[in-house]
Enzyme design. Structure first.
Site, mmCIF file in Angstrom:
data_model
loop_
_atom_site.group_PDB
_atom_site.id
_atom_site.type_symbol
_atom_site.label_atom_id
_atom_site.label_comp_id
_atom_site.label_asym_id
_atom_site.label_seq_id
_atom_site.Cartn_x
_atom_site.Cartn_y
_atom_site.Cartn_z
ATOM 1 N N GLY A 89 0.813 -1.213 0.000
ATOM 2 C CA GLY A 89 0.000 0.000 0.000
ATOM 3 C C GLY A 89 0.845 1.261 0.000
ATOM 4 O O GLY A 89 0.529 2.235 -0.684
ATOM 5 N N THR A 90 1.931 1.246 0.760
ATOM 6 C CA THR A 90 2.773 2.443 0.857
ATOM 7 C C THR A 90 3.342 2.804 -0.508
ATOM 8 O O THR A 90 3.298 3.964 -0.936
ATOM 9 C CB THR A 90 3.908 2.200 1.874
ATOM 10 O OG1 THR A 90 3.320 1.882 3.138
ATOM 11 C CG2 THR A 90 4.808 3.416 2.012
ATOM 12 N N ASN B 232 -8.037 3.650 8.574
ATOM 13 C CA ASN B 232 -7.448 2.458 9.198
ATOM 14 C C ASN B 232 -7.722 2.374 10.697
ATOM 15 O O ASN B 232 -7.743 1.302 11.263
ATOM 16 C CB ASN B 232 -5.941 2.416 8.942
ATOM 17 C CG ASN B 232 -5.271 3.751 9.127
ATOM 18 O OD1 ASN B 232 -5.632 4.731 8.469
ATOM 19 N ND2 ASN B 232 -4.313 3.810 10.023
ATOM 20 N N GLN C 103 -7.732 0.076 3.285
ATOM 21 C CA GLN C 103 -8.580 -0.511 4.343
ATOM 22 C C GLN C 103 -10.009 -0.748 3.857
ATOM 23 O O GLN C 103 -10.861 -1.167 4.645
ATOM 24 C CB GLN C 103 -8.589 0.386 5.582
ATOM 25 C CG GLN C 103 -7.252 0.468 6.292
ATOM 26 C CD GLN C 103 -6.847 -0.827 7.000
ATOM 27 O OE1 GLN C 103 -7.624 -1.782 7.108
ATOM 28 N NE2 GLN C 103 -5.614 -0.886 7.485
ATOM 29 N N SER D 290 -3.607 -2.902 -0.730
ATOM 30 C CA SER D 290 -2.496 -3.619 -0.104
ATOM 31 C C SER D 290 -2.930 -5.060 0.139
ATOM 32 O O SER D 290 -4.024 -5.296 0.678
ATOM 33 C CB SER D 290 -2.159 -2.946 1.224
ATOM 34 O OG SER D 290 -1.286 -3.761 1.965
ATOM 35 N N HIS E 153 -1.791 -7.419 2.221
ATOM 36 C CA HIS E 153 -1.849 -8.022 3.559
ATOM 37 C C HIS E 153 -3.009 -7.541 4.415
ATOM 38 O O HIS E 153 -3.170 -7.995 5.538
ATOM 39 C CB HIS E 153 -0.500 -7.869 4.287
ATOM 40 C CG HIS E 153 -0.180 -6.503 4.803
ATOM 41 N ND1 HIS E 153 -0.106 -6.242 6.146
ATOM 42 C CD2 HIS E 153 0.113 -5.348 4.173
ATOM 43 C CE1 HIS E 153 0.228 -4.968 6.327
ATOM 44 N NE2 HIS E 153 0.377 -4.412 5.147
ATOM 45 N N THR F 82 11.615 -7.154 -11.106
ATOM 46 C CA THR F 82 11.027 -8.475 -11.342
ATOM 47 C C THR F 82 9.797 -8.652 -10.453
ATOM 48 O O THR F 82 9.844 -8.355 -9.259
ATOM 49 C CB THR F 82 12.063 -9.579 -11.022
ATOM 50 O OG1 THR F 82 13.188 -9.367 -11.874
ATOM 51 C CG2 THR F 82 11.498 -10.972 -11.248
ATOM 52 N N CYS G 180 4.567 5.929 18.897
ATOM 53 C CA CYS G 180 5.665 6.357 19.738
ATOM 54 C C CYS G 180 6.580 7.230 18.894
ATOM 55 O O CYS G 180 7.160 6.766 17.919
ATOM 56 C CB CYS G 180 6.412 5.136 20.242
ATOM 57 S SG CYS G 180 7.573 5.540 21.515
#
Ligand code: PLP
Length: 401
Positions: free
Chosen positions: A71-72, A147, A175, A195, A197, A233, A336
Site C-alpha cells: 500500500g505504501t 485504518n 482498508q 495492499s 496483507h 522483477t 511512539c
C-alpha cells in the site's frame, strides 16, 4: 494459553486457499515472468491471471493495474507520479502516514498542500474539498476507509468534484479493499491503492489502479516491467496470492450474507452482513458492560470489521499490553515518536481531547474470526478495563468524590 487476534487492520493472516494457490510458485513454477521459455511463460500467465482478478475486484481493466510492494508504494506512486513542483494538492488530516508523509515531502519539494479537516465522526465534507480547490490544484488524495476508525469517506462525491475541476483524484483504498464493494468507475478516480496483507494475501504485495490514458511518472527505474510504470522483477508468488485473495473477496462481496459456515468457501464471519453483526455484537456488549466508554466514528458509515473504543480513565497502551497478557491482540492508535507516546492524529483531528484519544483502542476482525473469538473479547475487554480502572488513582478519586 488461548490467543485471539483482533488486529486485522494491522495485518491479516494469509488464508489457506491463498497459501495453497501460492505454493507451486515457490517450488516448481518459479519462473521469471519476463523470460521467454516455458517457465517464464507460465509465470507470465499467472501474473496476468492475478491482474485480471485484482482488476475485477475494483471494476477496472487488467491493464490499469500495476503491482507494487504494498500500500505504501502504491500511495507513493499514485501521488508522486501525478504531481510536479509548483502544483497544489488537497488531502485530509486523517490519512495514513503513507499519504500524509508523502504529502509532507511534496511540500519540501515545492508543492503546496491543503489538509482538509473532518467532523467529530471522522467524515470529510466534500464541500470543504471543493472550497480548497485552487487554479494550480493538480491532485486530490482522500482515503476511502480510515485504518483506525473504519470510517468510509464520501469518495464518489469527491470524485465528481475532481472530475468537474479537471484534477486528478487518488484514493487510498487499502482498508476498504475486500471489505466493501469498490467500483473505480463510480468513484471516478484516476488512481486507487490497495495492499495485499489487509485482505488475507501476503505482506509486501499491493497494487495501484491507474486509469487508462493517465500518464504517471514511475518512481522506480529499471526494466520495462509493468508497462514501464514500475520496474523490478514481479513478486510472482505474492502476486498470485493477491490475485487469489481478490477472487475470494469478490465472491464474499457478491453475496454479502453467507450465514452458512461449512458451505464451500464460507466462514463463520460469513459475508459483510455477518461480519457487521459480529462487530456490533462486540461493540454493544462492551458498551453495555462499561460506563464512561464509547465508540469513535459511531454513526458514520464504517467498514464492517472495525470498531474503535474509548474508555475514559484508561491509558490505551496499558490496555493493549494488559489485553495481550490475557491473550487478546488489539491495537491502540497511539504512535511512539521520540520516546513519547503521541495520541492518534486521526482521533485528535476528530476533536477528541488528548486524554480520550490516548484512552482509545482499535479492534478489527478478519475472515478467520469466529463467534468464539468475539465471546472471548466480550469477556476480557470489560474485565481488563475494570481492573485497570480499579488500580488507577485518577479513576478512584473521581468515583469517591
Ligand atoms: N494506507 C492505509 C490506510 C493503511 O492502513 C496502510 C497500512 O496500515 C497503508 C496505507 C500502508 O500499506 P502497506 O502496509 O501495504 O505498505
Amino acid at each position: 494459553m488461548r490467543r485471539v487476534y483482533l488486529d486485522n487492520n494491522a495485518t491479516t493472516p494469509v488464508l489457506p486457499e491463498v497459501f495453497e494457490a501460492m505454493r507451486p510458485f515457490y517450488l516448481e513454477q518459479f519462473g521469471n515472468a519476463s523470460s521467454i521459455h516455458h517457465y517464464g511463460q507460465h509465470a507470465r500467465a499467472a501474473v496476468e491471471k492475478a491482474r485480471a482478478s485484482v482488476a475485477a475486484l475494483v471494476n477496472a481493466r487488467p491493464a490499469e493495474i500495476v503491482f507494487t510492494s504494498g500500500g505504501t508504494e502504491a500511495d507513493n506512486l499514485g501521488i508522486f507520479g501525478l504531481v510536479q513542483r509548483g502544483d497544489h494538492v488537497i488531502t485530509s488530516t486523517v490519512e495514513h502516514s503513507a499519504v500524509l508523509n508523502t504529502c509532507k515531502r511534496l511540500e519540501q519539494m515545492g508543492c503546496e498542500v491543503s489538509f482538509v479537516a473532518v467532523n467529530d465522526r471522522g467524515e470529510i465534507d466534500p464541500a470543504n474539498v471543493r472550497s480548497a480547490l485552487r487554479s494550480n490544484t493538480r491532485l486530490i488524495s482522500v482515503m476511502m476507509a480510515n485504518n483506525e476508525t473504519g470510517v468510509i469517506q464520501p469518495v464518489e462525491e469527491i470524485g465528481k468534484i475532481a472530475l468537474e475541476a479537471d484534477v486528478f483524484f487518488h484514493t487510498d483504498a487499502v482498508q476498504a479493499a475486500g471489505k466493501v464493494v469498490i467500483d473505480v468507475q463510480k468513484i471516478a478516480c484516476d488512481a486507487l491503492s490497495i495492499s495485499g496483507h489487509k485482505l488475507h494475501a501476503p505482506q509486501g504485495t499491493g497494487a495501484l489502479f491507474i486509469k487508462k490514458g493517465t500518464l504517471i511518472q514511475p518512481q522506480i527505474y529499471g526494466g520495462s516491467h509493468e508497462r514501464q510504470r514500475r520496474a523490478g522483477t514481479e513478486n510472482l508468488p505474492g502476486i498470485v496470492g493477491l490475485g487469489k485473495a481478490a477472487e475470494l473477496a469478490q465472491g464474499w462481496l457478491a453475496s454479502p450474507s453467507t450465514p452458512n459456515p461449512g458451505a464451500d468457501g464460507a466462514r463463520e464471519s460469513g459475508g459483510s452482513v455477518e461480519m457487521t453483526a459480529m462487530r456490533d455484537r462486540l461493540q454493544d456488549a462492551v458498551l453495555g458492560a462499561l460506563e464512561d466508554a464509547g465508540v469513535n466514528g459511531l454513526g458514520a458509515p464504517r467498514v464492517p470489521n472495525t470498531t474503535n473504543f474509548w474508555f475514559d480513565h484508561i491509558e490505551g497502551e496499558a490496555l493493549v499490553i494488559a489485553l495481550d497478557l490475557k491473550g487478546l491482540a488489539v491495537s491502540s492508535g497511539a504512535a511512539c515518536s521520540s520516546g513519547a507516546i503521541e495520541p492518534s492524529h486521526v482521533l485528535l483531528a476528530m476533536g477528541l481531547p488528548h486524554q480520550r484519544a490516548r484512552a482509545s483502542i482499535r479492534v478489527s476482525l478478519g475472515k478467520q474470526t469466529t463467534q468464539d473469538d468475539i465471546d472471548f473479547a466480550i469477556k476480557v475487554i470489560p474485565e481488563t478495563v475494570g481492573r485497570l480502572r480499579e488500580i488507577s488513582p485518577v479513576y478512584q478519586k473521581q468515583t469517591v468524590s
